[in-house]
Design an enzyme around this catalytic site. Structure first.
Site, PDB file in Angstrom:
ATOM      1  N   ASP A   1     -13.738  -6.674 -27.158  1.00 35.75           N
ATOM      2  CA  ASP A   1     -11.833  -7.440 -26.908  1.00 35.75           C
ATOM      3  C   ASP A   1     -10.824  -7.485 -27.615  1.00 35.75           C
ATOM      4  OD1 ASP A   1     -13.726 -10.108 -26.114  1.00 35.75           O
ATOM      5  OD2 ASP A   1     -13.219 -11.402 -27.476  1.00 35.75           O
TER       6      ASP A   1
ATOM      7  N   ASP B   1      16.113  -1.854  13.270  1.00 35.24           N
ATOM      8  CA  ASP B   1      14.586  -1.268  12.171  1.00 35.24           C
ATOM      9  C   ASP B   1      14.266  -2.676  11.929  1.00 35.24           C
ATOM     10  OD1 ASP B   1      14.814   1.437  12.267  1.00 35.24           O
ATOM     11  OD2 ASP B   1      16.417   1.111  10.614  1.00 35.24           O
TER      12      ASP B   1
ATOM     13  N   GLY C   1       2.798   1.247  13.239  1.00 41.04           N
ATOM     14  CA  GLY C   1       2.838   1.383  15.047  1.00 41.04           C
ATOM     15  C   GLY C   1       2.625   2.436  16.107  1.00 41.04           C
ATOM     16  N   MET C   2       3.662   2.816  16.269  1.00 41.19           N
ATOM     17  CA  MET C   2       3.985   3.874  17.085  1.00 41.19           C
ATOM     18  C   MET C   2       3.621   5.081  16.349  1.00 41.19           C
ATOM     19  SD  MET C   2       4.794   5.237  20.278  1.00 41.19           S
ATOM     20  CE  MET C   2       5.572   3.174  20.835  1.00 41.19           C
TER      21      MET C   2
END
Length: 510
Positions: free
Chosen positions: A36, A296, A431-432
């Site tokens: 502990d 953006d 993504g791109m």
């Protein structure tokens, strides 16, 4: 008590130790078995501090079990009193040592006789409360103890400071970006001509707690810790408190307007007006308002996300994503079950569903079901996101060492709005970039490897289907893989071929 692979909020004694070790010249003694006593290691690893953690473990071993704990606990208290000369010693058991049902209050009373330091026993039920509730209770207990002591000595006064002033309550060790938030709050108050009377518990002295009532009002930036103390000060001294978290442009403006109201309530002649400051900060200092209107950010409009964390951060981030960035929150959740009512009120109308749970598997199942574009959560949600190939931004404790940054990264105030906007934008897979890397290879000559998203091994992909899958752009590959595997299981197919992939696509589109 339960055996858990992961806990969002730790056991009660961790909360008590976090508060005690945040104060200056306060020592904590933990009455606990081996196992502990990991707090020292955890705090030393995570907090970027030079000082040793002021916590001593009074180990419950076989000798203690045979003879009782009294002698050992009292010896540890008196030894630390002589060695460290602390202003306060806090004794706390753990949920394990509480099983012994010992009269620790009697040990404290005995030790106080021969100690120069004040000695108290943490007044916490270790079976009923978690780390955050215990921290809130311990902070209130320490404040109450020293204010009552000052009252008995006749040195407690309610004479207010000459200029507007505030106490900041609830900044403490191992908090999520707490040090940075404190700096930003101080800067905000300085801009408005409001003096910081005291910050507790982080860096505060228990000897100066008697000066808390001199402030005009109290600020509680996080609901999890500090609310009990603020309510106690309001009851005893009539001190108003702000519990609005200044996170995001809208709530920061609301926070400043509430401060204006409190300051003006004490002023008889020249009233203050902070509207020009709000307008200037929103238009020229915070980039978040401008960014939310940029192309953006508009690319993120309608993207679905899941938010999970402590009540304060999860509720605030949910509102920022929806109100200020136009992002769709599929699910907002918190592990603070004790604050479920407040959380539900805050996120109502901002998300499709609310999730109140301490079970990380329930959170993982919800994320897998919703299939969001991004996750905003704790360290655990980051692990879940990696397994599901969903990007994750960390917005709440519990966190690991990478979220104790050396650089300045507040989440509160106007600088905090910039940090949150960056964190949100950078959390989405854009993504791109992945698509171009898949097409042209970039500088990475390795073959694209698709990680397994499911823990089950009843499905196999033949080489042709694997090659076909690798041709799919990375930002949708995981989703297509999951849908194909789901279709295969429904149809009782064990080997996935290219034909199965096309059949799954056709079934999904009909």
């Amino acid at each position: 008590m339960k055996l858990a692979y992961w806990m969002y909020a730790g056991p009660a004694h961790i909360g008590t130790l976090r508060v005690a070790s945040s104060f200056k010249n306060v020592h904590a003694i933990m009455h606990a078995p081996l196992g502990d006593d990991y707090f020292n290691v955890m705090r030393s690893m995570l907090e970027r501090e030079r000082d040793f953690t002021p916590v001593t473990a009074s180990i419950v071993d076989r000798h203690v079990l045979a003879r009782g704990s009294q002698e050992k606990v009292i010896d540890n208290i008196t030894r630390k009193d002589k060695e460290q000369r602390p202003d306060l010693i806090v004794l706390t058991p753990t949920c394990t040592s509480s099983i012994l049902q010992e009269d620790l209050q009697n040990f404290v009373a005995r030790a106080s006789i021969s100690s120069d330091s004040d000695v108290i026993l943490a007044d916490v039920n270790h079976y009923r409360v978690n780390e955050l509730q215990a921290a809130d209770r311990t902070l209130e207990q320490i404040v109450r103890y020293f204010l009552n002591k000052a009252r008995r000595q006749g040195v407690l006064t309610r004479s207010l400071t000459d200029t507007p002033s505030a106490n900041i309550i609830g900044i403490f060790t191992l908090g999520f970006h707490n040090q940075h938030d404190c700096r930003e709050l101080k800067r905000l108050l300085q801009d408005l001509g409001i003096k910081v009377n005291q910050v507790i518990p982080e860096g505060g002295s228990v000897e100066h707690l008697q000066d808390l009532p001199k402030a005009w009002f109290n600020i509680v930036p996080y609901r999890e810790v500090g609310l009990m103390t603020a309510k106690y000060l309001e009851r005893e001294f009539g001190m108003p408190y702000l519990s609005t978290t200044p996170m995001g442009i809208v709530d920061t403006a609301e926070f400043i307007r509430q401060m204006e109201k409190y300051v003006n309530s004490f002023l008889s002649k020249e009233k203050v007006n902070y509207e020009s400051y709000i307008n200037y900060q929103t238009q020229f200092v915070s980039q978040a308002a401008w960014f939310s209107r940029s192309i953006d950010c508009q690319n993120l409009t309608g993207k679905k996300v899941v938010v999970f964390g402590d009540a304060t951060h999860a509720a605030s981030i949910t509102k920022i994503l929806v109100r200020e960035m136009g992002i769709h929150v599929g699910c907002a959740g918190t592990y603070c079950k004790h604050d479920a009512e407040w959380f539900n009120e805050q996120v109502q109308g901002f998300c499709d569903e609310a999730l109140i749970t301490e079970d990380h598997t329930e959170v993982a199942d919800t994320i897998a079901r919703i299939e969001p574009s991004a996750i905003f959560g704790t360290q655990m949600e980051r692990h879940i996101g990696k397994r599901l190939e969903i990007p994750c931004g960390v917005i709440s404790s519990p966190v690991h060492i990478q979220n104790f940054p050396l650089g300045y990264r507040p989440f509160l105030g106007y600088e905090g709005t910039n940090q949150i906007a960056d964190s949100v934008y950078n959390s989405f897979t854009l993504g791109m970039e992945d698509h171009l890397l898949d097409i042209f290879g970039g500088h990475d000559t390795k073959e694209v490897i698709t990680k397994s998203l499911s823990t089950e091994t009843d499905l196999t992909w033949n080489p042709e289907s694997q090659r076909e899958l690798n041709k799919i752009p990375g930002f949708v590959r995981g989703k297509i893989k999951r849908n194909t595997e789901k279709f295969a299981r429904q149809e009782g197919i064990t080997t996935i071929t290219v034909d199965v992939m096309y059949a799954a696509k056709e079934a999904l589109s009909t």
